[in-house]
Motif scaffolding. Sequence first.
Motif, mmCIF file in Angstrom:
data_model
loop_
_atom_site.group_PDB
_atom_site.id
_atom_site.type_symbol
_atom_site.label_atom_id
_atom_site.label_comp_id
_atom_site.label_asym_id
_atom_site.label_seq_id
_atom_site.Cartn_x
_atom_site.Cartn_y
_atom_site.Cartn_z
ATOM 1 N N GLU A 805 0.236 4.641 0.818
ATOM 2 C CA GLU A 805 -0.207 4.089 -0.454
ATOM 3 C C GLU A 805 -0.871 2.735 -0.238
ATOM 4 N N ALA A 809 -4.505 1.969 -1.443
ATOM 5 C CA ALA A 809 -4.740 0.900 -2.404
ATOM 6 C C ALA A 809 -5.741 -0.114 -1.877
ATOM 7 N N TYR A 897 -1.973 -1.703 -9.754
ATOM 8 C CA TYR A 897 -2.400 -0.502 -9.023
ATOM 9 C C TYR A 897 -2.026 0.717 -9.864
ATOM 10 N N LYS A 899 -3.197 5.111 -11.101
ATOM 11 C CA LYS A 899 -3.931 6.351 -10.846
ATOM 12 C C LYS A 899 -4.219 7.058 -12.159
ATOM 13 N N SER A 905 -7.255 6.705 -7.526
ATOM 14 C CA SER A 905 -6.520 5.433 -7.563
ATOM 15 C C SER A 905 -7.450 4.271 -7.872
#
Length: 916
Positions: A805, A809, A897, A899, A905
């Motif tokens: 992740e 990100a 952050y 989605k 994302s």
Amino acid sequence: MGEKMKKIISILLILLCSGSFLFSQSVKSKSGELLLNRLKDGNIEVETPFIKAVFSPRDGGKIISLINKKNLEEIVYYNTNLLESSGLCGDNFDILWPGDETKPYSIRATALTKDESGVLLEFTGSVKDFISSKDIALRKRYTLFKNYPLISIEVELVNNSSKDVSLIYGMKNFFQTESNSYSRSVLTSIDNEIEEIPFFPLSGEHGDTITPDADFIVLKSKETTKSLALILFDRENIFFADSCHNLDNLSIELYFKQMILSPKKPRLIKFDLLLLDEIQSITAANFNNNILADIRSEIKTGRLFVNSKFFKYGEEINNLNVKVLLLDENEKPIATLKEEKIDKLSFSTPFELNTSMEISRIKNPFVKLFVQITDSSENTVFSSMQKIKISGEPSPLSTKNKLTLDIVWHFNQPYFEDMKVNSDNLQKYLKSYSNVISFIEKKPKIKSDMVISGMLLYNLVQNQPEFIEKVKDLINKKQLNLLATGFSYSPFNIISPRDIEIQIQMDRELKFSLFGIKPEGIYFPDLAFNNTTLEPVVKNQITVCYFSDSSIFSGYKDFPGMNYHVPSRVISKGLGLNALIVDTKARQIIKRKSERAINDFINYLTGLQNENKEGKYHIVLVIDAEDWSDITFLEQLFSRLESLAWVSFSSSDEIFKAIIPTQTILGEKISGSIYRDVITKESTFKPWYEPEDKKSSVISQFLDTSDILSRNIQKMELAKTTYPERDFSYPYNLYEKAIRDFTLAIQGELIKNNNSKNLKLVNNLVERARKTVAGIYDLLIDIIKNKKIKIPGWKDNSTILPEEEKILAFNKLKTKLIFLPEKRVVPEKVTSFSIIKIEFRLPERQKDIDYNNVSVIFNINDGEEYYQTKSVLGFDGKMSASLGSAKTGDELKCYVYFKDKKGNSFISEPFSVSVE
């Protein structure tokens, strides 16, 4: 037969009927046509030449399976996960929904009848298991017959206490239907006209409340090969009937008039259930004499044709006379169509009668067809009255002034903590909601009002954001005038004035966040007003309100001058609001969704227009948005309405621009009106969502909790004002969590109907809210004294961001970063005493956001490790993440952050938080 043998047989019969002699496995009649079988699971199976049925003692003696042996069709809906909404002949007391509290009954008797013409089953239970204050014994007896597809049901109630006890008995039936199929309908007689109410399986479990004027309700199947279930009763004993439509079942519920049970004196309630295959339709019945009829009338080529067929179940009856008359609207005879003798009437020997007459000379727009059967002593054993339309619909006496129609689209559903439950629950109604919005879009010249609870909007934002956009577009085009309500849609008479103010404020803020407007009109939940309601409403800049006519009636039934169809002004304690009164009768007519309902509604409007001498008459029609999986009826209704030159459409904001109300309503006279008896037409303060013995439990719980929360916020505000240099963010954080739980708890949809599952949720939420704020006072004292307090740290509230992740990100950092239109760190000055909270809004252009995948990610003092804290959508439409506390001197570098539902994302520009 000798006396000794007679005594032996008598003893055996007593044992058999008392239940002491219960068959071990099965009992079969000598002819082999009747079978009584005890199944391994404790249920009882009964088979006749017509029916195969299963009865469940552990599920309140309900019928959990019923098969028509002629076509092998199962008609019962039974779901072990929804016992309260399954089976036939489920007992209900005082119109309460007992949730999942289906109680086991004892088996009192299982036997063949003495002449082996039928099978008898008897179960016993207690009303006390459902309503602890009512010590009433219940005995339920079923009799199934060899010669016809009939189940006769008797319910005996005995008051075991020493005082009179009131009770409304109800019987609930859930019939199976094909999923997503429109093949079922409910048929009965209303106001002397046969009405067929279609089945809409995707209409959010809503249906129709009806009051039959005949002894029957039919579950009709549109395919001629399917069975027809017929419920028979004495209409003189019926309070009302209810038909609800679910995805895979259709319910028919009967509620009998309130009884006063004297001590130890039995009261018997009777009704019958027939499965019919050969008879395609029933349009009349006499329950007490077991006579059914299919009476059809048709007008063609200037003549009235009547075709009739009569049936008798039970013992046959001989030497009858039948007479067919035509009556005027005052039931005075116009003509005799036919008189004829019936030698014999039975189930296997029906009687047919066909006749006609010339009607060109009849000037009445409506006549009544009266059919009467008398016995040899001229006693009436059957009669039927049906209204027949001879000419077109009546027109109003004057069309000079227009009758104003205010359409209010009503949306409301509960919200649960489980996101999947919310998503699944919304899916049940989505087709209906979408149909309604599409329908409104197609009517650009009609401006209407919309009431939608904050809770439902909150759910839609997360699960159906495109729906929000469509509503916003209609508001911007001035097709919809948005109304406020309580955020939780809680009845205002069971929460405190302070909570009413907060509820309206939350509702308006969310609507401002989503649509850019703060509504100035409010819709009160039905029968939800008391003399403390007006002040918190007015404080929220509300100027217009809607009342139920039932609420007004409770206080003004003795005031003949009260007009329910003109704009009014409600006043209380020096405060006032413009008011419109919802027309309950109009709302119920529309719920029927039949062709006749359209005619009835037009006739109802015509009657009002005849009284509309000054052009001030308005009718408020509330249309429940959950009801419209099929929009055909609405299209037909509005097509007729738009063709009426004397009807205009207007929303509440426009109505009060044109008219200054002259009728005054005193708020004190309509307070506390929750329950309305449709027979006596009186309203009383009887919460319909609580058993009588627990009348104030939920109300007291809410008011006590509200008081606790109120006292805590007062203490916090005082501490904050007195000690501005101290950091009280942690107590405020706890208070906000408690308020969220309390807001969820007081939802009107959760507390009604005494659903035990929902009440358990309510109790848990209230208890959690109380526990959350329990230590706030001690925290305030410790913070004031600058003592060290235990605050959840950022490590307690976050998890390490997984490496994959992290790569995903921060690869986004190489592309365009997302700009947050609004972002705030709370508190402004962050200290080691602070719970760091990040509040923000996501850009409007970001569509289809997955609200389960929004978080704040951060590192501490430029460390390599990144952490994430899940964000939640607040009731005000803002996102927030509580990161926890950090040490003095720490620097947090943060990003938002998130989605979308496709898995894409996004990451925001970075921002920093410094701990002083």
